[in-house]
Design an enzyme around this catalytic site. Structure first.
Site, PDB file in Angstrom:
ATOM      1  CB  SER A 136       6.203  -4.124   5.336  1.00  0.00           C
ATOM      2  OG  SER A 136       6.517  -3.039   4.491  1.00  0.00           O
ATOM      3  CE1 TYR A 161       1.032  -2.854   4.854  1.00  0.00           C
ATOM      4  CE2 TYR A 161       3.142  -1.780   4.462  1.00  0.00           C
ATOM      5  CZ  TYR A 161       2.321  -2.889   4.363  1.00  0.00           C
ATOM      6  OH  TYR A 161       2.794  -4.042   3.780  1.00  0.00           O
TER       7      TYR A 161
END
Length: 343
Positions: A136, A161
């Site tokens: 990501s 995350y």
């Protein structure tokens, strides 16, 4: 193998296949005659009906096999690898969302750490030609230097995350080094499009408009400090993945592990994105749409800007994302109005 040609004789295992990117990738491969083994646990992080709608599109393909399972279930993952012996694995299963990771960290450790470890172990014991996995843009944290390059230091994540995605890159690098697993990490930048994720801002803004609620803009109402995002249309993401599938790293690269940004390389102000969404929704509905807006402080875990350098990706596969937000958002709003039957 030509980087632009898929080997349709290979078996592709795609985890998170009922998810946004997993669905679109599976559909692209199935349309070209590939065999796709799909895994998803169909969790309720967002509307399960949307996940089932995606699966309904895929299930009629005779080369499609769906297995409802959680990648955190090691025994199940090993059984899938034992039975189907995939040639290429694309791990897109993960607990998504920056803000949700602050409220529910357990889900991220289970799926993004333990689940990915199970995938790596399976690739170790049932060797594959190529493992691709979702990382990501969030790994760049609050880096100030832009555009973000794959060689930048990414040791300061600002959400759990992001930390799990950075961990995935470290884990994959180690397994590639120890067990010669050709692996490619994909740093996605704000992916959007039809059949997308309702937890993403553009989708939520559209839902809030029809619910007659104000949209929440997390920039303190300070237009001089606007958020920038490298919005990347789903078809560009899938094109990039498809070209990489048959193009694994090799020993000439000095390592069997590498990481690529997949972003639009054209960051847009969040307010510009919102104005474009209003115009596209106006086109879809054939009437003027103006969102009610409320401005709030930036949320913990959010970063002020994302901006991808795509030079490495272009060099590897002669491709960079190119869909404009005007084109991509129009496709999204057209789909949304048809899917939800709104006027």
């Amino acid at each position: 193998m030509n980087i632009n040609t898929l080997d349709t004789n290979k078996t592709f295992l795609i985890t998170g296949a009922a998810g946004f990117i997993g669905f679109h990738l599976s559909k692209r491969l199935l349309n070209q005659g590939c065999r796709v083994i799909a895994i998803d646990n169909i969790n309720d992080y967002y509307d399960v009906n949307l996940k089932n709608s995606r699966l309904d599109v895929l299930k009629p393909f005779e080369n499609f096999t769906f297995i409802k399972a959680d990648i955190a279930d090691r025994l199940m993952i090993n059984q899938v690898f034992e039975e189907y012996r995939p040639d290429i694995v694309v791990n897109l299963a993960a607990q998504a969302g920056v803000r949700y990771s602050i409220e529910n960290p357990d889900a991220y450790i289970s799926s993004n750490i333990i689940g990915f470890y199970n995938i790596l172990e399976a690739c170790r014991h049932y060797p594959v030609a190529h493992l691709l996995y979702a990382s990501s843009s969030s790994v760049y944290g609050a880096n100030k230097k832009v555009p973000f390059e794959e060689t930048d230091i990414v040791d300061s994540p600002v959400s759990l995350y992001a930390a799990t995605k950075k961990s995935n890159e470290l884990m994959a690098h180690t397994y590639s080094h120890l067990y010669q697993i050709p692996a490619t990490g994909l740093r996605f930048f704000t992916v959007y499009g039809p059949l997308g994720r309702p937890d993403m801002a553009y989708f939520g803004f559209t839902q809030q408009y029809f619910s007659e609620e104000p949209i929440k803009i997390f920039n303190n109402g300070d237009f001089n400090q606007d958020l920038y995002r490298d919005f990347t249309y789903i078809d560009d993401i899938v094109e990039g993945i498809e070209r990489l599938l048959g193009n694994p790293p090799n020993t000439k690269d000095n390592a069997l592990h590498r990481v690529f940004n997949i972003g639009n390389n054209t960051p847009e102000k969040l307010m510009t994105f919102i104005e474009t969404l209003e115009k596209c929704l106006s086109n879809s509905l054939r009437r003027e749409v103006i969102f009610k807006k409320s401005f709030e402080p930036i949320k913990p875990g959010d970063v002020p800007a994302t901006y991808a350098s795509t030079e490495l990706l272009e060099k590897a596969i002669d491709f960079k994302p190119k869909t404009s937000i005007q084109e991509g958002l129009q496709r999204f709003t057209d789909w949304y109005c048809e899917y939800y039957k709104v006027k």
